[in-house]
Design a protein around this motif. Structure first.
Motif, PDB file in Angstrom:
ATOM      1  N   TYR A  11      -7.401   3.937   5.890  1.00 11.96           N
ATOM      2  CA  TYR A  11      -7.218   3.419   4.533  1.00 11.96           C
ATOM      3  C   TYR A  11      -8.300   4.035   3.651  1.00 11.96           C
ATOM      4  O   TYR A  11      -9.126   3.356   3.051  1.00 11.96           O
ATOM      5  CB  TYR A  11      -7.305   1.899   4.537  1.00 11.96           C
ATOM      6  N   GLY A  64      -9.426   3.084   0.038  1.00  8.79           N
ATOM      7  CA  GLY A  64     -10.174   1.866  -0.203  1.00  8.79           C
ATOM      8  C   GLY A  64      -9.382   0.861  -1.016  1.00  8.79           C
ATOM      9  O   GLY A  64      -8.200   0.618  -0.752  1.00  8.79           O
ATOM     10  N   SER A  65     -10.023   0.302  -2.030  1.00  5.35           N
ATOM     11  CA  SER A  65      -9.376  -0.715  -2.861  1.00  5.35           C
ATOM     12  C   SER A  65      -8.454  -0.123  -3.914  1.00  5.35           C
ATOM     13  O   SER A  65      -7.832  -0.867  -4.682  1.00  5.35           O
ATOM     14  CB  SER A  65     -10.446  -1.585  -3.539  1.00  5.35           C
ATOM     15  N   ILE A  67      -9.735  -0.036   8.356  1.00  6.09           N
ATOM     16  CA  ILE A  67     -10.001  -0.590   7.027  1.00  6.09           C
ATOM     17  C   ILE A  67     -11.443  -1.085   6.978  1.00  6.09           C
ATOM     18  O   ILE A  67     -11.836  -1.937   7.782  1.00  6.09           O
ATOM     19  CB  ILE A  67      -9.049  -1.757   6.707  1.00  6.09           C
ATOM     20  N   GLU A 123     -11.438  -7.216  -0.577  1.00  7.95           N
ATOM     21  CA  GLU A 123     -10.966  -7.113  -1.956  1.00  7.95           C
ATOM     22  C   GLU A 123      -9.448  -7.040  -2.069  1.00  7.95           C
ATOM     23  O   GLU A 123      -8.891  -7.482  -3.073  1.00  7.95           O
ATOM     24  CB  GLU A 123     -11.585  -5.893  -2.633  1.00  7.95           C
ATOM     25  N   ARG A 145       0.842  -1.208   0.000  1.00  9.04           N
ATOM     26  CA  ARG A 145       0.000   0.000   0.000  1.00  9.04           C
ATOM     27  C   ARG A 145       0.867   1.244   0.000  1.00  9.04           C
ATOM     28  O   ARG A 145       0.635   2.188  -0.758  1.00  9.04           O
ATOM     29  CB  ARG A 145      -0.904  -0.018   1.236  1.00  9.04           C
ATOM     30  N   THR A 175     -15.160  -3.905   2.818  1.00 11.32           N
ATOM     31  CA  THR A 175     -14.994  -4.078   1.369  1.00 11.32           C
ATOM     32  C   THR A 175     -13.514  -4.058   1.004  1.00 11.32           C
ATOM     33  O   THR A 175     -13.035  -4.912   0.240  1.00 11.32           O
ATOM     34  CB  THR A 175     -15.738  -2.972   0.606  1.00 11.32           C
ATOM     35  N   THR A 176     -12.782  -3.101   1.531  1.00 12.61           N
ATOM     36  CA  THR A 176     -11.355  -3.005   1.241  1.00 12.61           C
ATOM     37  C   THR A 176     -10.606  -4.216   1.779  1.00 12.61           C
ATOM     38  O   THR A 176      -9.711  -4.757   1.108  1.00 12.61           O
ATOM     39  CB  THR A 176     -10.785  -1.711   1.848  1.00 12.61           C
TER      40      THR A 176
END
Length: 819
Positions: free
Chosen positions: A662, A665-666, A164, A171, A107, A167-168
């Protein structure tokens, strides 16, 4: 052993014995129960080599390429082969469990531990995780996937909380762990230092029980990272089986007392004890195991494998005018220049460090590969963060207590001027309160001003010929070294005369409360000429037919417990590269790093090679690639940004105790670049070869599981080569792009080959937090076929209609840039 036998064994145990299994008996071993035949299990670091129990020095081991280099091969079968070989190394150290792989995501490009991790992409990281775990466990050694979860920042990792959303998590960050559990049945999971959404990962019930065990069916052992257990009952009830290291802090008598009056806690003790017993059986731990004997096995097949891995991982970022490979027949003089040119930079710092069997520097490798060519050499500029260690014997005498009084309790010889101890030092030494005196004689090779430096986790002071020259005893303060336990380096300058011998002694003490877990001390010394000379480098470059500049980072810049401060190379490396490029355009720039670095000179360099940290065969692997003996087989597993713009949020250093949001996100890595419309210096998946391999026609067809993609490639050159076919999906909802499949294909000259890649319904899905499950993407989805996320050769449209896939067979020929 069947479950009923575990029940009988557990019934035969006292509560005290059951509890004893739930924390380490020492830093690297679980507890034994001799009267019942329960054997201890020995663990060892780490992902790129099996170190054994000595944190510094110790028995020599093979040094393999680091995690990001393994991922850069884009070859799971090769990674599985490497991991199986690494497991044999673990067995040579008497260990039954290996603490790897590390699968946290890239990241933050400044994360000090990116070198140890695989990728910014969950599909690539998952494939590598499964391959690594399968390889290790094929040899009867248990793998430990780590760090579960959200450990994408080393700075203040023990005090921060990674915030976080689900969804993140689903995924991006959970998939490598999920794949290792479901596809490879990984033996162990290690929790992270950080908290997840305000709850320490070692006591996060949702993470450990609901997801890991409940959804994924994990049946192995969950252990804490070292000293990352934070409670007695809460962690156990949340699913943490093993507190590491030992001796225990939170369990033992505390847990025994609590479990006597709490049936739920007593049940949790029994369940975790069962899992420890099952792990010991699974990895074949036995009462007759010799855990104390560690062997150095320098195997020819391991040497060859590491050399091949290094070439397969090397990424040719740029090769204008086909400057590479070098043609020895056209060379009479080659200049090898740079701070990493005469030493082998094999791995990053922290728990990944090992005492390698040997090392081959780039200079050594090129001299062996080009025997008829004159090889000249210049450092050009220094590249070390700390002053270089003395590479000569150093005696160390250990004393009882912190005042160096009386006779030494132990005398040892070290191979360099650094000593580190993580946990016990030796049976004769009380590691909670001891002192030591280091001594060596140094013969000055030249006359001039020498730099000398000192740093320690614990107090220290350094003398030259009996005169105190550096003091980290009075006024010692904590800095960034040694996982945050050590001081910053203190330096001074001394005038020395060539040929004269100098007595260097160093006093060290640990036990005053400054540090008890990690103890370390080092001193470094740099002669005047070791700083290098820009003028000398430029002069050699001008006289050479070809120039190889080897620059980058090393294990002091990229290390556990600390993040880098900048994307830039350490000064003055950029100035050196610029000057050499101006002096001789026939220059290849080789970068060693475990994460991206800025390359402000990239437009002026004809050829750039990303070598990573390739292990002990560093110089041979580099020479193989530069001379064309081997193809540069790597592709980038992480986007290389041109600068910090657009990444300020993910690179921000958190304050102590802060939350790390975060918010992107993704959209990390290449998804972030695409969403922002930014162009990286080099995109995810990028890498050049020497052969001319071209994409041909492609077909997409529906299958009961999802879809099948077939791609034709042909080698149009007179040399063998390889290409990585990468399949991305792009949905209409938020224009997000996802790598979903890949395959590396090797082709002989003129050969035509076909690759088939299958996509599942999960590949066509995104996580729905509202529904709490995976849902197929809404609207048409593009299937993108290319050689990187930016260079797409063929596209197909997929219309997701209801529960069936209806395919529009439109195809776009040629290359395009995905923007």
């Amino acid at each position: 052993m069947p479950d009923k036998d575990y029940d009988a064994l557990l019934e035969a145990m006292t509560l005290e014995e059951q509890v004893s299994l739930l924390s380490g008996a020492s830093f690297w071993r679980t507890a034994a129960i001799e009267r019942l035949g329960v054997a201890p299990v020995k663990l060892t670091d780490g992902p790129n080599g099996a170190r054994g129990e000595d944190f510094s020095g110790g028995i020599r081991s093979a040094a393999y390429p680091v995690g990001i280099a393994l991922a850069a091969t884009w070859a799971p079968s090769l990674v599985e082969e490497a991991a199986a070989d690494l497991a044999r190394e673990a067995r040579s150290k008497g260990a039954r469990v290996l603490l790897g792989p590390t699968v946290n995501m890239h990241r933050n490009p400044l994360n000090g531990r990116n070198f140890e991790c695989f990728s910014e992409d969950p599909t690539l990281a998952s494939a590598m995780a499964v391959a690594y775990v399968r390889g290790v466990q094929s040899q009867g050694v248990g793998a430990t996937i780590k760090h579960f979860i959200g450990n994408e920042c080393e700075h203040e990792r023990r005090t921060t909380s990674s915030q976080i959303d689900e969804t993140t998590l689903r995924e991006i960050y959970l998939p490598p762990f999920e794949a290792a559990v479901k596809e490879a049945r990984v033996a162990c999971v290690m929790t992270a230092y950080n908290a997840l959404n305000g709850v320490h990962t070692s006591q996060n019930h949702w993470l450990l029980e609901d997801v890991l065990r409940g959804e994924w069916g994990f049946d192995g052992v969950v252990m804490s990272d070292w000293t990352a257990t934070h409670s007695t009952a809460e962690g156990l009830l949340a699913g943490l089986d093993l507190e590491m290291p030992g001796p225990t802090v939170h369990r033992g008598a505390k847990l025994i007392a609590a479990a006597r009056d709490d049936a739920a806690l007593a049940g949790a003790v029994r369940r975790s004890a069962r899992r420890i017993l099952a792990l010991a059986d699974r990895v074949g731990a036995g009462e007759q195991d010799d855990l104390d004997t560690e062997r150095a096995e320098d195997r020819p097949e391991t040497r060859a494998l590491i050399r091949r891995l290094g070439a397969e991982a090397a990424v040719l970022l740029k090769n204008d005018d086909r400057q590479l490979p070098l043609d020895p027949a056209r060379l009479s003089r080659v200049a090898v220049i740079g701070p990493n040119s005469a030493k082998a930079v094999m791995f990053g710092g922290g728990s990944a460090q090992i005492n390698a069997h040997y090392s081959v520097s780039p200079l050594q490798g090129l001299r062996q590969a080009l025997p008829g060519v004159e090889i000249t050499h210049a450092i050009g500029c220094p590249g070390d963060r700390y002053l270089p260690l003395l590479d000569q014997p150093v005696e160390i005498r250990f004393f009882e207590g912190v005042t160096m009084q009386g006779d030494p309790v132990l005398v040892k010889q070290g191979e360099t001027s650094e000593f580190r101890w993580f946990g016990p030092v030796a049976p004769e030494v009380d590691h909670l309160a001891f002192s030591a005196r280091l001594a060596t004689t140094y013969e000055a090779p030249e006359t001039g001003a020498y730099e000398i430096g000192l740093m320690s986790a614990g107090t220290s002071r350094l003398y030259v010929d009996g005169v105190l020259v550096l003091d980290a005893w009075n006024g010692w303060s904590r800095g960034q070294s040694y996982f945050g336990h050590g001081s910053d380096e203190r330096r001074t300058v001394l005038h020395m005369q060539a040929g004269r011998r100098y007595e260097i002694t160093l006093d060290y003490a640990c036990g005053d409360g400054l540090t008890t877990t990690l103890k370390a001390v080092r001193f470094g010394l740099r002669p005047p000429s070791a700083k290098g000379s820009l003028e000398e480098a430029v002069a050699l470059a001008k006289e050479a037919d070809a120039v190889i500049v080897v620059a980058g980072l090393n294990d002091s810049w990229e290390t556990e417990a600390e993040d880098r401060a900048s994307l830039a190379l350490p000064e003055p490396q950029d100035a050196l590269i610029e000057a050499v490029l101006a002096a001789n355009p026939a220059t290849t720039v080789v970068i060693q790093s475990g994460s991206p670095v800025q390359m402000p000179w990239a437009d002026r360099a004809r050829s750039i090679l990303q070598l990573w940290y390739p292990g002990q065969e560093c110089g041979h692997a580099l020479a193989d690639v530069l001379t064309g003996r081997a193809e540069p087989g790597g592709r980038l597993p992480q986007s290389f940004p041109a600068g910090p713009e657009g990444l300020e949020g993910v690179m921000q250093r958190p304050d102590r105790g802060a939350s790390v949001p975060y918010d992107e996100g993704s959209f990390i890595g290449y998804r972030g670049f695409l969403r922002r419309g930014d162009r990286p210096a080099f995109p995810f998946g990028h890498g050049l070869g020497y052969a001319d391999i071209r994409f041909g026609e492609s077909r997409v067809s529906a299958t009961p599981e999802g879809a099948s993609v077939e791609v034709v490639l042909q080698n149009h050159s007179d040399r063998p080569g390889q290409e990585v076919v990468q399949i991305y999906l792009r949905g209409a909802e938020d224009n997000a792009c996802w790598l979903r499949a890949f395959r590396k294909l090797r082709l002989q000259p003129g050969e035509r080959g076909e690759v088939r890649l299958d996509l599942t319904r999960r590949d066509f899905s995104r996580w729905s937090e509202e529904d709490g499950e995976w849902r197929e993407m809404v609207g048409p989805v593009e299937i993108l076929i290319g050689r990187s996320v930016e260079v797409i050769h063929n596209t197909h449209m997929v219309d997701l209609a209801g529960s069936k896939h209806c395919f529009a067979m439109s195809q776009t020929a040629g290359s395009e840039t995905l923007r």
